[in-house]
Design an enzyme around this catalytic site. Structure first.
Site, mmCIF file in Angstrom:
data_model
loop_
_atom_site.group_PDB
_atom_site.id
_atom_site.type_symbol
_atom_site.label_atom_id
_atom_site.label_comp_id
_atom_site.label_asym_id
_atom_site.label_seq_id
_atom_site.Cartn_x
_atom_site.Cartn_y
_atom_site.Cartn_z
ATOM 1 N N GLY A 86 16.820 78.236 -67.951
ATOM 2 C CA GLY A 86 17.960 77.498 -68.481
ATOM 3 C C GLY A 86 19.196 77.318 -67.630
ATOM 4 N N GLY A 138 19.547 75.930 -64.640
ATOM 5 C CA GLY A 138 19.468 74.855 -63.631
ATOM 6 C C GLY A 138 20.439 73.702 -63.882
ATOM 7 C CB CYS A 150 17.750 73.027 -66.566
ATOM 8 S SG CYS A 150 17.222 74.047 -67.905
HETATM 9 P P1 5GP Z 1 19.691 74.324 -59.609
HETATM 10 O O1 5GP Z 1 19.713 75.006 -58.281
HETATM 11 O O2 5GP Z 1 19.695 72.853 -59.485
HETATM 12 O O3 5GP Z 1 20.778 74.837 -60.530
HETATM 13 O O4 5GP Z 1 18.335 74.764 -60.314
HETATM 14 C C1 5GP Z 1 17.075 74.462 -59.769
HETATM 15 C C2 5GP Z 1 15.996 74.974 -60.705
HETATM 16 O O5 5GP Z 1 16.036 74.307 -61.976
HETATM 17 C C3 5GP Z 1 14.578 74.712 -60.258
HETATM 18 O O6 5GP Z 1 14.146 75.537 -59.232
HETATM 19 C C4 5GP Z 1 13.792 74.901 -61.554
HETATM 20 O O7 5GP Z 1 13.541 76.257 -61.822
HETATM 21 C C5 5GP Z 1 14.760 74.374 -62.595
HETATM 22 N N1 5GP Z 1 14.364 73.025 -63.058
HETATM 23 C C6 5GP Z 1 14.021 71.959 -62.308
HETATM 24 N N2 5GP Z 1 13.740 70.879 -63.076
HETATM 25 C C7 5GP Z 1 13.873 71.278 -64.346
HETATM 26 C C8 5GP Z 1 13.701 70.617 -65.621
HETATM 27 O O8 5GP Z 1 13.392 69.429 -65.713
HETATM 28 N N3 5GP Z 1 13.922 71.365 -66.729
HETATM 29 C C9 5GP Z 1 14.278 72.698 -66.635
HETATM 30 N N4 5GP Z 1 14.441 73.364 -67.764
HETATM 31 N N5 5GP Z 1 14.479 73.332 -65.462
HETATM 32 C C10 5GP Z 1 14.270 72.636 -64.341
#
Ligand code: 5GP
Length: 345
Positions: free
Chosen positions: A181, A183, A186
């Site tokens: 959660g 991300g 996300c």
């Molecule tokens: P960020 O660095 O952008 O905050 O987080 C990246 C991470 O978000 C990814 O490695 C993956 O675990 C998660 N993530 C990527 N796409 C999605 C999505 O469509 N839904 C959700 N719940 N998480 C995602």
């Protein structure tokens, strides 16, 4: 129903307290770490920052740019066997220390993984990625993968609690990916109400993993170099980044130009955009939808790497850690109700 009343914290709830130190300059700080793994006999040495296995971030181009600086890329799962095969012909053996192949856990995914591993046996790291790492089916898949690839480093996730980190490690994972959660694209927390503040998840999961000789990856929620420093301070062995590595020349997706400004598309792996692009192939990849956003084009990723590493090095200097490895030991978090001064932002 039960309520746990212990307060769980995110990056925004803490700062790292400075400490007296003998370090003169951040240039004295080494960000390289060496790891031995719980199951795989391989050794790893590098800078433990990773690009996420999203098709807008974990590209072959990103792997080439990050690998040069000993940073890691979890390559997204949508490259074909042929594309892998061609990529592998043009790269050094060294680069195989800095890339992972990613896969989901369907039969189709497992078959494709097997084909890629046959075509490119030099691959050392396998990233088993599902939205919800709590299912029995996932645990069985981890066991099966360990049996099939006894020498490889297996990354498995995502989970957010110590007992599940232990279960995945004991089932054959070397590294467990932590984060549900947090991300940037996300929407799990909005769509399902499920999640765990990332800083607390890291502290608790690192403790569980290190207790049995495994490692964790902080996956998601870092928006600044300061968050990355906090993640390492909290005990993360690796930090995985999606949003912070999006929008670069090496990132996936078209460059969009509008009114003289440049953007790149960035989307969650279970967003509408990803679903459409991979037509059904990602339906079970993430339990919830993700967002699709346009991020300002940031140029080559080299400058971002420097910014990130400069920030983490400086954090080490503030607490007197001459090596990244010492950062956790030297970190005292203080709980805060403010972060940066936003008067000009
Ligand atoms: P960020 O660095 O952008 O905050 O987080 C990246 C991470 O978000 C990814 O490695 C993956 O675990 C998660 N993530 C990527 N796409 C999605 C999505 O469509 N839904 C959700 N719940 N998480 C995602």
């Amino acid at each position: 129903m039960r309520i746990e009343t212990d307060l769980k914290l995110g990056f925004k709830d803490v700062m790292i307290r400075p400490k007296r130190s003998t370090l003169k300059s951040r240039s004295q700080v080494s960000l390289e770490r060496e790891f031995k793994f719980l199951h795989s006999p391989l050794h790893w040495k590098g800078v433990p920052v990773m690009a996420a296995n999203m098709d807008t971030v974990g590209t072959f181009e990103m792997a080439l740019a990050l690998g040069k600086k000993k940073l890691f890329t979890a390559i997204h799962k949508h490259y074909t066997v042929k594309e892998w095969s061609e990529f592998s012909k043009g790269i050094t053996t060294e680069l195989f220390n800095y890339i992972a192949v990613s896969t989901g856990i369907s039969k189709q995914d497992a078959d494709k993984l097997s084909d890629i591993m046959t075509a490119v046996p030099q691959i050392n790291f396998i990233c088993l990625d599902v939205a919800n790492g709590y299912s029995e089916h996932f645990v069985a898949f981890v066991k099966q993968t360990r049996k099939r690839y006894p020498e490889k480093v297996i990354i498995a996730g995502n989970v957010v609690t110590g007992e599940m980190v232990e279960e995945l490690l004991l089932s054959g994972a070397d590294l467990v990916k932590v984060g549900i959660g947090p991300g940037s694209v996300c929407t799990t927390r909005v769509k399902t109400g499920v999640g765990y503040p990332q800083l607390s998840a890291i502290i608790e999961c690192a403790d569980a993993a290190h207790g049995i000789g495994g490692q964790i990856i902080c996956d998601g929620g870092c928006t600044t170099p300061g968050d990355i420093a906090k993640a390492f301070g909290a005990g993360a062995d690796f930090v995985m980044l999606g949003g912070m590595f999006s929008g670069h020349t090496e990132s996936g997706g078209e460059l969009i130009e509008r009114n003289g400004e440049k953007f790149k598309l960035f989307y969650g792996m279970s967003s509408q955009t990803a679903m459409k692009k991979h037509s059904g192939g990602v339906a079970e990849y993430r339990a919830s939808e993700g967002k699709t956003v346009e991020v300002a084009y940031k140029g080559d990723v080299d400058e971002t790497i420097q910014d990130i590493l400069g920030g983490v090095r400086s954090a080490c200097t503030y607490v007197g850690a001459s090596k990244l490895k010492e950062l956790t030991k030297r970190t005292t978090f203080i709980r805060v109700t403010e972060q940066e001064n936003r008067v000009y932002s």
